[in-house]
Motif scaffolding. Structure first.
Motif, mmCIF file in Angstrom:
data_model
loop_
_atom_site.group_PDB
_atom_site.id
_atom_site.type_symbol
_atom_site.label_atom_id
_atom_site.label_comp_id
_atom_site.label_asym_id
_atom_site.label_seq_id
_atom_site.Cartn_x
_atom_site.Cartn_y
_atom_site.Cartn_z
ATOM 1 N N ALA A 19 0.831 -1.208 0.000
ATOM 2 C CA ALA A 19 0.000 0.000 0.000
ATOM 3 C C ALA A 19 0.863 1.255 0.000
ATOM 4 C CB ALA A 19 -0.935 0.003 1.206
ATOM 5 N N VAL A 20 1.950 1.246 0.755
ATOM 6 C CA VAL A 20 2.859 2.398 0.766
ATOM 7 C C VAL A 20 3.499 2.580 -0.609
ATOM 8 C CG1 VAL A 20 5.050 3.241 1.722
ATOM 9 C CG2 VAL A 20 3.291 2.346 3.238
ATOM 10 N N TYR A 23 0.916 4.162 -2.869
ATOM 11 C CA TYR A 23 0.771 5.575 -2.495
ATOM 12 C C TYR A 23 1.952 6.401 -3.018
ATOM 13 C CZ TYR A 23 0.319 9.759 0.345
ATOM 14 O OH TYR A 23 0.213 11.050 0.763
ATOM 15 N N ALA A 24 3.172 5.875 -2.865
ATOM 16 C CA ALA A 24 4.355 6.583 -3.360
ATOM 17 C C ALA A 24 4.324 6.717 -4.876
ATOM 18 C CB ALA A 24 5.623 5.854 -2.922
ATOM 19 N N VAL A 26 1.721 6.975 -6.785
ATOM 20 C CA VAL A 26 0.727 7.991 -7.149
ATOM 21 C C VAL A 26 1.264 9.397 -6.862
ATOM 22 C CG1 VAL A 26 -1.553 8.899 -6.534
ATOM 23 C CG2 VAL A 26 -1.228 6.450 -6.852
ATOM 24 N N LYS A 27 2.003 9.559 -5.760
ATOM 25 C CA LYS A 27 2.448 10.888 -5.338
ATOM 26 C C LYS A 27 3.718 11.381 -6.036
ATOM 27 C CE LYS A 27 -0.670 12.079 -2.404
ATOM 28 N NZ LYS A 27 -1.461 13.278 -2.577
#
Length: 100
Positions: A19-20, A23-24, A26-27
């Motif tokens: 999940a991290v 998230y990374a 996407v960011k």
């Protein structure tokens, strides 16, 4: 042969790692250069894409998790690994080591 068993805590940690990484991904900006290898002086000597930079950790963690799940079933003496099966620390250690 022993039954293959997995640890739910290890699965939760593995899902958090993935999940991290998502998230990374996407960011992070798409047009950036991301270091993926460093020389002995600590200077980056190879850069990779965004996908490569965020996928290395989860891929290594999944491979180590798979080994941690399968290895007790491959125990030739059928008992050497028995003492460590109930230990959460021993079961999660491969995931912690992969992120150092």
């Amino acid at each position: 042969m022993n039954k293959i068993r997995s640890n739910p805590i290890m699965l939760i940690i593995l899902l958090v790692v993935c999940a991290v990484a998502v998230y990374a991904y996407v960011k992070l900006p798409a047009d950036g250069r991301y270091p993926v290898h460093w020389n002995i002086s600590g200077q980056p000597d190879r850069y990779g894409s965004k996908l490569e930079a965020v996928s290395i950790g989860p891929i290594v963690s999944i491979m180590i998790y798979a080994l941690a799940v399968v290895m007790p079933a491959l125990d030739p003496k059928e008992g050497i690994m028995r003492g460590s099966r109930g230990s959460t620390f021993c079961s999660c250690k491969p995931l912690w080591v992969s992120w150092r």
